[in-house]
Scaffold this active site. Structure first.
Site, PDB file in Angstrom:
ATOM      1  CG  HIS A  81       3.227  36.555  -3.915  1.00  0.00           C
ATOM      2  ND1 HIS A  81       3.053  37.908  -3.390  1.00  0.00           N
ATOM      3  CD2 HIS A  81       1.976  36.015  -3.424  1.00  0.00           C
ATOM      4  CE1 HIS A  81       2.119  38.140  -2.759  1.00  0.00           C
ATOM      5  NE2 HIS A  81       1.241  37.334  -2.778  1.00  0.00           N
ATOM      6  CG  HIS A  83      -1.005  33.770   0.211  1.00  0.00           C
ATOM      7  ND1 HIS A  83      -1.066  34.824   1.129  1.00  0.00           N
ATOM      8  CD2 HIS A  83      -1.002  34.348  -1.165  1.00  0.00           C
ATOM      9  CE1 HIS A  83      -0.857  35.959   0.579  1.00  0.00           C
ATOM     10  NE2 HIS A  83      -0.892  35.743  -0.666  1.00  0.00           N
ATOM     11  CG  HIS A 236      -0.122  41.063  -0.619  1.00  0.00           C
ATOM     12  ND1 HIS A 236       0.753  40.495   0.227  1.00  0.00           N
ATOM     13  CD2 HIS A 236      -0.743  40.042  -1.169  1.00  0.00           C
ATOM     14  CE1 HIS A 236       0.489  39.151   0.147  1.00  0.00           C
ATOM     15  NE2 HIS A 236      -0.332  38.987  -0.702  1.00  0.00           N
ATOM     16  CG  HIS A 268      -0.970  40.770  -5.937  1.00  0.00           C
ATOM     17  ND1 HIS A 268      -1.590  39.742  -6.636  1.00  0.00           N
ATOM     18  CD2 HIS A 268      -0.618  40.413  -4.789  1.00  0.00           C
ATOM     19  CE1 HIS A 268      -1.716  38.971  -5.819  1.00  0.00           C
ATOM     20  NE2 HIS A 268      -1.222  39.154  -4.726  1.00  0.00           N
ATOM     21  CG  ASP A 321      -1.553  35.443  -5.091  1.00  0.00           C
ATOM     22  OD1 ASP A 321      -1.110  35.806  -3.926  1.00  0.00           O
ATOM     23  OD2 ASP A 321      -2.433  36.285  -5.392  1.00  0.00           O
TER      24      ASP A 321
HETATM   25 ZN   LIG Z   1      -0.629  37.223  -1.993  1.00  0.00          ZN
END
Ligand SMILES: [Zn+2]
Length: 423
Positions: A81, A83, A236, A268, A321
């Site tokens: 995971h 971004h 998420h 998460h 993340d």
């Molecule tokens: Zn995220």
């Protein structure tokens, strides 16, 4: 409409192979490797991007030979995971601005929007490639990136990360999960933009139930789209305690009802750290039954979010993340550092548990991403490997071991934390 997405395209073509004839020329031989669960060292032969033999001694020659000298050879990290689209923008703030950046979600959203307004496809591509390459240097051989879809960026981020995925082919596999970060309520453009992103070439579809006042409707909509396009899902979810109804139980129930066991990730899950023990037990059993994978940042509530779900049979992985953006300043894509964090914040203390922890960042994460059967240190598996500067997986976590070599599809791509020249 016929989606551009092809469910098989991410999964590598499994080639038929057998152990090579002794004396055959190979792509790579790793000599004197320790392998978790195997007594004594082994030579590992690699050809055509796959492990073709593991024996006490392998004759023959290869294009490259490296001597692990008794150090541990592990499956490469899988960062489940990230971004990429938003990462590595902290240098765009001056120091005073950075001091005022809060971790609060609304502030982060506002700050992130300011940055996103200036994003171009080329900018997103460049930062995504830079971060992906940083990850490879630390031993990551596959990663999943979520990508923002909203009226601020449209599908600019999607286009940029798709270009980065192409550019990084052969170096690191990138799965792309577009998601409507602002939800759907009062956002009539969200679904058309999300569909556009999926049809551009998404590997799966993302959701964020807490972005809407009615998380259940959000979950239902994402499952409907996933069914329509034949895609797996990554939510998420439950990032903020008590701000929205707890979505995870419904996600698990819906996964069972839709027959999507093993194909849904809950990322998460911060609320698992706040709900009552009874509710916690109930939802974790439900997730285990539904095969819902859980993915956490190893910074908080790890007992509830990582250790207990794992003990109850849920497949749990940890993830980078956000990295150096408005949401989180920390990070450089080093999964070993996350493993060290997790080992300090959980009851994963025995050698066996530390081995398990490394497994969660490699094979466990690969399971979450749908390709666990293709990786591992075994004959027939993809040669996505790292040689750790430690004799065992547990020592690697304890000592935060260097990655001496990183191998992607049989090719050495990094050594001692740096990409090799020409890679
Ligand atoms: Zn995220």
């Amino acid at each position: 409409m016929q989606p551009a997405w092809n469910p098989q395209k991410f999964r590598s073509q499994s080639s038929p192979f057998s152990s090579p004839d002794r004396g055959q020329h190979m792509q790579l031989i790793i000599r004197n490797a320790s392998i978790t669960g195997v007594y004594g060292t082994r030579d590992i032969a690699i050809d055509g991007g796959h492990i073709t033999a593991i024996e006490p001694h392998i004759d023959g020659q290869a294009d490259r030979e490296i001597d692990a000298a008794g150090n541990c050879v592990s499956t490469g990290f899988v960062d489940s995971h990230m971004h990429l689209d938003k990462a590595l923008v902290l240098d765009r703030y001056d120091y005073a601005q950075r001091e005022t950046l809060a971790a609060h979600r609304i502030t982060a959203m506002t700050e992130s929007d300011k940055m996103k307004r200036n994003f171009t496809v080329e900018d997103v591509r460049q930062r995504s490639v830079r971060l992906a390459r940083m990850c490879v240097a630390h031993g990551t051989t596959t990663l999943r990136s979520h990508v923002d879809i909203d009226t601020v960026v449209g599908v600019v981020d999607m286009e940029g990360v798709l270009a980065a995925k192409e550019e990084c082919r052969g170096l690191v596999d990138i799965q792309i999960s577009p998601y409507a970060i602002r939800g759907f309520e009062g956002q009539p453009q969200s679904e058309p933009l999300l569909r556009q992103a999926v049809e551009m070439g998404a590997d799966l579809i993302g959701g964020v139930p807490e972005a809407d006042d009615a998380p259940v409707a959000h979950v239902d909509r994402i499952f409907a789209l996933a069914n329509e396009y034949g895609l797996d899902i990554d939510f998420h979810t439950d990032q903020v305690s008590a701000a929205r109804p707890f979505a995870l139980p419904y996600i698990a129930e819906k996964t069972i009802a839709e027959g999507m066991q093993g194909r849904v990730m809950a990322s998460h899950c911060r609320a698992l750290g706040y709900v009552s023990p009874e509710e916690h037990k109930h939802v974790i059993e439900l997730c285990a039954r539904a095969g819902v994978n859980i993915c956490v940042t190893p910074f908080e509530c790890l007992h509830e979010r990582m250790a207990l779900p794992r003990q109850a049979g849920v497949n749990v992985s940890y993830m980078s993340d956000n990295i150096q953006d408005a949401w989180r300043a920390h990070g450089n894509g080093d999964m070993m550092l996350l493993a060290v964090f997790a080992s300090r914040l959980t009851p994963f203390n025995s050698n066996q548990e530390l081995d398990e922890l490394l497994d969660m960042g490699t094979i466990g994460a690969a399971k979450s991403l749908g390709f666990a059967d293709e990786v591992g240190v075994a004959v027939g598996k993809r040669a996505d490997l790292m040689v750790l500067d430690a004799a065992s997986a547990h020592e690697a976590v304890l000592y935060q071991a260097r990655r001496q070599w990183v191998i992607k599809a049989g090719r050495i791509v990094a050594a001692d934390g740096k990409l090799l020249e020409g890679v």
